[in-house]
Design a protein around this motif. Structure first.
Motif, PDB file in Angstrom:
ATOM      1  N   SER A   1      27.924  60.398   5.254  1.00 29.72           N
ATOM      2  CA  SER A   1      29.002  59.519   4.783  1.00 29.72           C
ATOM      3  C   SER A   1      28.753  59.132   3.332  1.00 29.72           C
ATOM      4  O   SER A   1      29.691  59.092   2.515  1.00 29.72           O
ATOM      5  CB  SER A   1      29.073  58.251   5.634  1.00 29.72           C
ATOM      6  OG  SER A   1      29.450  58.575   6.939  1.00 29.72           O
TER       7      SER A   1
ATOM      8  N   ASP B   1      35.734  62.218   6.794  1.00 30.77           N
ATOM      9  CA  ASP B   1      34.492  61.744   7.426  1.00 30.77           C
ATOM     10  C   ASP B   1      34.744  61.581   8.923  1.00 30.77           C
ATOM     11  O   ASP B   1      35.374  60.624   9.348  1.00 30.77           O
ATOM     12  CB  ASP B   1      34.061  60.419   6.796  1.00 30.77           C
ATOM     13  CG  ASP B   1      32.635  60.053   7.169  1.00 30.77           C
ATOM     14  OD1 ASP B   1      32.063  60.707   8.064  1.00 30.77           O
ATOM     15  OD2 ASP B   1      32.102  59.097   6.568  1.00 30.77           O
ATOM     16  N   GLU B   2      34.276  62.530   9.694  1.00 27.07           N
ATOM     17  CA  GLU B   2      34.477  62.543  11.138  1.00 27.07           C
ATOM     18  C   GLU B   2      35.929  62.272  11.515  1.00 27.07           C
ATOM     19  O   GLU B   2      36.230  61.336  12.248  1.00 27.07           O
ATOM     20  CB  GLU B   2      33.567  61.514  11.825  1.00 27.07           C
ATOM     21  CG  GLU B   2      32.091  61.767  11.534  1.00 27.07           C
ATOM     22  CD  GLU B   2      31.189  60.835  12.328  1.00 27.07           C
ATOM     23  OE1 GLU B   2      31.396  60.755  13.544  1.00 27.07           O
ATOM     24  OE2 GLU B   2      30.326  60.187  11.716  1.00 27.07           O
TER      25      GLU B   2
END
Ligand code: ATP
Ligand code: MG
Lengths: 250, 861
Positions: free
Chosen positions: A57, A176-177
């Motif tokens: 991240s 991010d995810e």
């Protein structure tokens, strides 16, 4: 900006050189990124994997201009980020970078359509209507476009978020995810959509994921451990990714 | 659980500060008013004793009608009978005058402060103590109090002109004195001129008469015995009272003044409390809704609904206690500040000790803790229903009252409030009844409308936001969406502003109607061309000027007639009720003022035996022209007066009018409240140029008179109209300023809500910044959200204000206001002011939002 060094590869949409991010100091010092050199090439779909706390991240945030590095440099296209003012960073994010978070990607008071055109609206210029229509129909949101986020399912919300990132045709999209909160079917739809954006429109995407299947949609997977890139895999399949994860885990 | 609440409060310092702010302001304003008036009362009661002087007994005419300054004088021969009574040590006869003896300073200006009285006296060694020079003991001399001398640069030995009740005369200043005590001058800002007794009798118009005789009883003698002996000596015509009675009377007079003062200030303080209650309530709603996830988690791990509710109450209690203590401290400062502010407005309030009474502390606690706990009831009850699931759900909302219930409760409250208002304005008879009905009615309407308003806040906010959205694109769109997203919050934030603007709007309507009525009367009823009034009279009819001035103007060839006017409050008793009475010159007044006489006439009436009255009392008493009325006056005498005219316009003379002959027979006061004059040869039918020429001549002729007598101003009809309008406007301005205070509170409320909303929307703000919203755009969005909320409140308030105002105008007797006028232009200005208030309120929250770190904001829980 005038004395920016020539980019290492002309084909890079974004790249990091010696990216280091240190949180805290002394005993509590954490090297979230430790001299990362990475380049995301134009029209390439890259997955970033690694154990929890490995700095994924942090890398996304620093490369997207949401956070600043302790040392090293990030370029979006040819533009170095460290010398930009806060305002220029904001404008860069608005015009040149797309971002998709794991959750909470949409403004609750705006409709799906308004959310998608938000960056263009903020810039005070009309969104490319034709392009936006195309994105929306590709993502299959045409008949939900006037709904507010709380009237949409989680998968639909993420599709709107990806559409927003695509709508401004940024140099690169960081995700991010993006499928972290979704079931595998819905997640698959999102990933397929991102894949087609890369294939059909030449969009550059960098995506963090924990899921080998998700990673297999990418052209390349890079592995991060303790803030360093430890390995890389081209044309991944779920199995090769899993193997690699296992070998790194040992 | 309680520990958690405390930790919570300490953790969220900004939230705590914002919550307490409104409570502190409420407590401080009420404490400030009490402290001020209690301190004043303490210093005034000392003053009452000082004024009563060093004598033991006072002999005077018994009076049961009219004002103290209308108490009749008595023959000086009575003094001889008192002198010889056993036990009498000293006899000090005195004469006084009120508001009609004015010293003129070196610059030719009248020394006449706004508010405090100007007083004329005969010298009394028991209350006046020489500070410099000598006491006046010959004709042509006077002394003044030390502060008047110092403030106006009066120099002992110099000669000054003094305007008395009948004429102007020159006197030499021979000394300055302290009043009340040898060491310290007691002052309420009054201006005092003291003369030798005979000089005073002559100049203050008491030929061969005294107003009172002060008696000093011999040491060791029983005061009551001496009192009885004096009473026996003077007979029933006079009364003998002790200095305690005088002191009580003085204290009562002051008390009445302070009470009025206290009540007016308290009314404003309670408006502030009421407005703050909305803010506090709103804050608690937001605070609880922000803690929903946390409270849900508590419920998930086993806290009961009651425990959760209790923690909300406990937080309220802590906030209340803390704010009470801080509020009292600020209140003490405010009390001092108010005193200073009032003094700078022209009042002269005595300095004195600061009084913090138990009653004040009790009120402070009742308001601080009470209002806070009350505000917490609804949020606490809602918090009880928070389910454990709230902890894991993302979109958490507090359950609000259902729409139907809201409509019912709000509607019924508004209706009851409206009914009370109508009863108060049109049915109730006593002042207390009117005020309680109106106040409770207004409060109910406010709460009722506020309960209703969330049901239409969304569409209205959306509509108000439309132009903003068009103008500012997405930024405006976001502002509009945020203002409309939580109607309950928007409504209660706007509620505080609504009350403030309802009051301002009402004052605007009443003020504008008052001005319109007044100017209309002036335009329609006034035939005279010139007007003379006291130069600093304001609206106080007891302030008068010397009759000589009218006579002087009458002697000028440029003026062909002058009418003198006098006025006394509750000083003529007819049918057992004390009436206000006007006096004028019957033979001329019809040529000067037109009160719409419907039957009879004044011009040829017998001045000494006639009375004119308004249609309403004429109907009530069943009298008409030719009937007689029995009227009693302050001198105790009774007249049989024949009704000679009935008129329908009460805005000029009120309801009762007699000739100056009747006045002079019964009142000691000879000063004029007002005079009007007609210019020789002037007519409205003349060509404008000729009119102007005549008025110019008249102005030139009257100028030297006005210069000689600075106690008056002489104005042509046009000038008079303007100066009256100016006076009304400046009076209204003071009221607006006081009401504007409630706007300040509302502003704090908006800032408060916005700050909390920004806090609540941290993640969203982070997201907006992440996708490229600049800080400027963010600030703009928050600013316009505030403007939408403020304008919503303003419009709602002004609608209510206009309704209240029109009702008030209808209820106020036509004597004062007969024309309904809504100042639309002003109302638009108020909306703009509200919008600006919104912008101001948004400054800090917007800045805070813009400073948020993007990443922190996104990961904010
Ligand atoms: N604001 C911060 N302050 C201090 N340390 C931080 C901060 N943010 C991240 N870290 C630390 O930096 C390291 C990398 O964090 P990061 O969030 O990038 O990990 P991640 O790879 O995204 O993990 P995950 O897969 O769990 O999301 C972690 O050790 C984390 O504790
Ligand atoms: Mg992460």
């Amino acid at each position: 900006m005038t004395d920016a060094p020539p980019p290492a590869s002309a084909a890079a949409a974004a790249r990091a050189e010696g990216a280091t991010k240190i949180y805290g100091s002394g005993d509590t010092e954490v090297r979230a990124l430790d001299g990362v050199d990475v380049s995301f090439n134009l029209g390439e779909f890259t997955a970033i994997m690694g154990p929890s706390g490995s700095g994924k991240s942090t890398l996304m945030h620093c490369m997207a201009g949401l956070d600043t590095l302790t040392s090293g440099e990030v370029y979006i296209g040819a533009t170095p980020l460290s010398v930009q003012s806060e305002k220029d960073l904001t404008l860069l994010r608005r015009d040149n970078v797309g971002f998709v978070f794991q959750a909470f990607n949409l403004i609750p008071t705006l409709t799906a359509m308004e959310n998608i055109t938000l960056p263009a609206d903020l810039a005070g210029r009309p969104a490319d209507a034709e392009w936006v229509d195309k994105v929306i129909s590709t993502v299959g949101l045409t008949n939900r476009i006037t709904h507010r986020p709380n009237e949409l399912s989680g998968g639909q919300q993420q599709r709107v978020a990806v559409s927003r990132a695509l709508a401004s045709q940024p140099e690169i999209i960081f995700a991010d995810e993006p499928t972290g909160n979704l079931d595998s079917t819905t997640g698959g739809e999102i990933l397929a959509f991102m894949r087609s954006a890369v294939d059909e429109y030449g969009q550059t995407i960098a995506m963090v994921t924990h899921d080998p299947t998700a990673a297999s949609y990418a052209d390349r997977v890079i592995f991060l451990v303790d803030g360093k890139i430890v390995d890389e895999l081209s044309d991944p399949t779920p199995d090769t990714v899993l193997d690699m994860m296992k070998s790194l885990g040992d | 659980m309680l520990r958690l609440t405390i930790k919570n409060l300490l953790d969220k310092k900004i939230r705590f500060a914002l919550t307490t702010l409104a409570v502190i302001v409420s407590v401080a304003s009420v404490v400030g008013v009490f402290v001020l008036t209690d301190s004043l009362r303490a210093s005034f009661s000392g003053l009452a004793g000082d004024i009563a002087g060093g004598s033991d007994l006072t002999v005077r005419v018994a009076q049961d009608l009219g004002q103290e300054f209308d108490r009749p004088p008595f023959d000086e021969a009575f003094a001889d009978g008192i002198d010889v009574v056993d036990g009498v040590d000293d006899v000090i006869p005195g004469v006084f005058s009120f508001n009609d003896t004015v010293i003129i300073d070196d610059d030719g200006e009248a020394i006449r402060p706004q508010g405090p009285p100007t007083l004329g006296f005969s010298w009394d060694p028991t209350t006046f103590f020489i500070a410099a020079g000598d006491a006046p003991d010959a004709l042509g001399e006077f002394a003044t109090d030390v502060s008047t001398a110092a403030d106006n640069g009066l120099i002992i030995g110099q000669t000054y002109a003094i305007d008395g009740p009948t004429r102007q005369e020159d006197f030499r200043l021979v000394g300055t004195f302290r009043f009340g005590s040898p060491d310290e001058h007691t002052s309420l800002g009054q201006t005092m001129a003291a003369f030798e007794l005979e000089q005073a009798q002559d100049f203050l118009n008491r030929p061969g008469q005294y107003d009172a005789i002060a008696v000093v009883v011999e040491q060791g003698e029983d005061v009551a015995t001496v009192q009885a002996a004096i009473q026996a000596a003077v007979g029933q015509e006079l009364e003998v009272v002790t200095s305690e009675v005088i002191e009580d009377e003085n204290a009562e007079g002051f008390d009445e003044f302070i009470s009025i003062f206290n009540n007016i200030l308290l009314a404003f303080a309670f408006i502030i409390v009421f407005v703050s209650t909305f803010i506090i309530n709103n804050t608690f709603q937001i605070v609880v809704s922000q803690r929903i996830r946390e409270l849900g988690l508590l419920r998930a791990i086993g806290a009961t609904g009651n425990q959760v509710a209790r923690s909300v109450y406990f937080e309220a209690l802590l906030v209340g206690l803390f704010s009470t203590v801080v509020g009292i401290l600020f209140g003490l400062l405010l009390g001092q500040g108010l005193r200073g502010a009032l003094n700078s407005l022209g009042f002269s309030l005595p300095a004195g000790p600061i009084e913090l009474q138990t009653r004040t502390i009790v009120w402070a606690a009742a308001i601080g803790v009470g209002v806070t706990m009350l505000s917490a009831i609804v949020p606490a009850r809602r918090s009880r229903t928070i389910s454990p699931i709230a902890a894991i759900q993302n979109d958490q909302r507090l359950a609000g009252a259902s729409l139907t219930r809201r409509l019912w409760v709000g509607g019924v409250m508004t209706l009851i409030g409206g009914a009370l208002l109508v009863v108060g304005l049109f049915v109730a008879s006593t002042t207390t009844n009117v005020l309680t009905n109106v106040a409770i009615g207004a409060v109910l309407i406010f709460i009722g409308v506020n309960t209703l308003s969330p049901s239409f806040a969304r569409p209205v906010a959306t509509a108000l936001g439309a132009p903003i959205a068009r103008l500012f694109g997405t930024t405006g769109e976001i502002a509009r969406g945020n203002a409309a997203r939580s109607p309950r919050r928007t409504a209660s934030t706007a509620g505080a502003l609504m009350i403030g603007l309802a009051l301002v709007g009402m004052a605007g309507v009443v003020g504008s109607s008052l001005t319109k009525t007044f100017l209309n009367t002036l335009d329609n009823a006034v035939e005279a061309d010139y007007f003379v009034q006291s130069s600093s009279g304001g609206f106080d009819p007891s302030v008068t000027f010397a009759e000589e001035i009218a006579t002087e103007i009458d002697s000028l060839p440029e003026f062909d007639s002058v009418v003198r006017y006098r006025f006394a409050q509750s000083s003529m008793r007819i049918g057992g009720v004390d009436k206000d009475v006007f006096a004028a010159d019957f033979d001329l007044v019809e040529r000067h003022l037109d009160a719409d006489i419907i039957t009879g006439g004044l011009t040829d009436a017998d001045p000494r035996g006639s009375i004119a009255l308004h249609q309403d009392p004429a109907e009530d008493l069943g009298v008409g022209v030719g009937d007689t009325l029995t009227a009693t006056f302050p001198d105790g005498e009774t007249d049989e007066l024949t009704v000679v005219a009935v008129f329908t316009d009460s805005s000029i003379f009120g309801n009762w009018l007699v000739d100056n002959d009747v006045w002079e027979a019964h009142f000691v006061r000879t000063g004029l409240a007002f005079a009007s004059a007609t210019v020789t040869g002037f007519s409205d039918d003349l060509p404008q140029a000729e009119q102007d020429a005549l008025l110019e001549q008249a102005a030139a002729a009257i100028a030297p008179v006005a210069e000689q007598f600075p106690t008056i101003v002489a104005e042509s009809r046009v000038e008079f109209r303007q100066s009256q309008q100016d006076q009304l406007n400046s009076f209204l301005a003071v009221i607006f300023v006081l009401l504007a205070l409630s706007l300040v509170i509302a502003l704090i409320g908006i800032a408060n809500t916005l700050a909390l909303s920004v806090f609540e929307r941290t993640r969203e703000i982070g997201l907006l910044r992440a996708v490229g919203m600049t800080r400027r755009q963010l600030r703009r969005a928050i600013r316009w959200e505030a403007v939408i909320i403020a304008v919503f409140g303003a419009i709602l308030g002004l609608i209510l204000g206009v309704i209240f105002g029109v009702a008030a105008v209808i209820a106020i007797p036509d004597t004062f206001i007969s024309i309904v006028s809504v100042p639309y232009g002003q109302l638009v200005v108020y909306v703009l002011i509200a919008a600006i208030a919104g912008i101001l309120a948004a400054i800090l929250p917007a800045r805070r939002a813009a400073r948020l770190n993007v990443l922190d904001a996104i990961s904010h829980e």
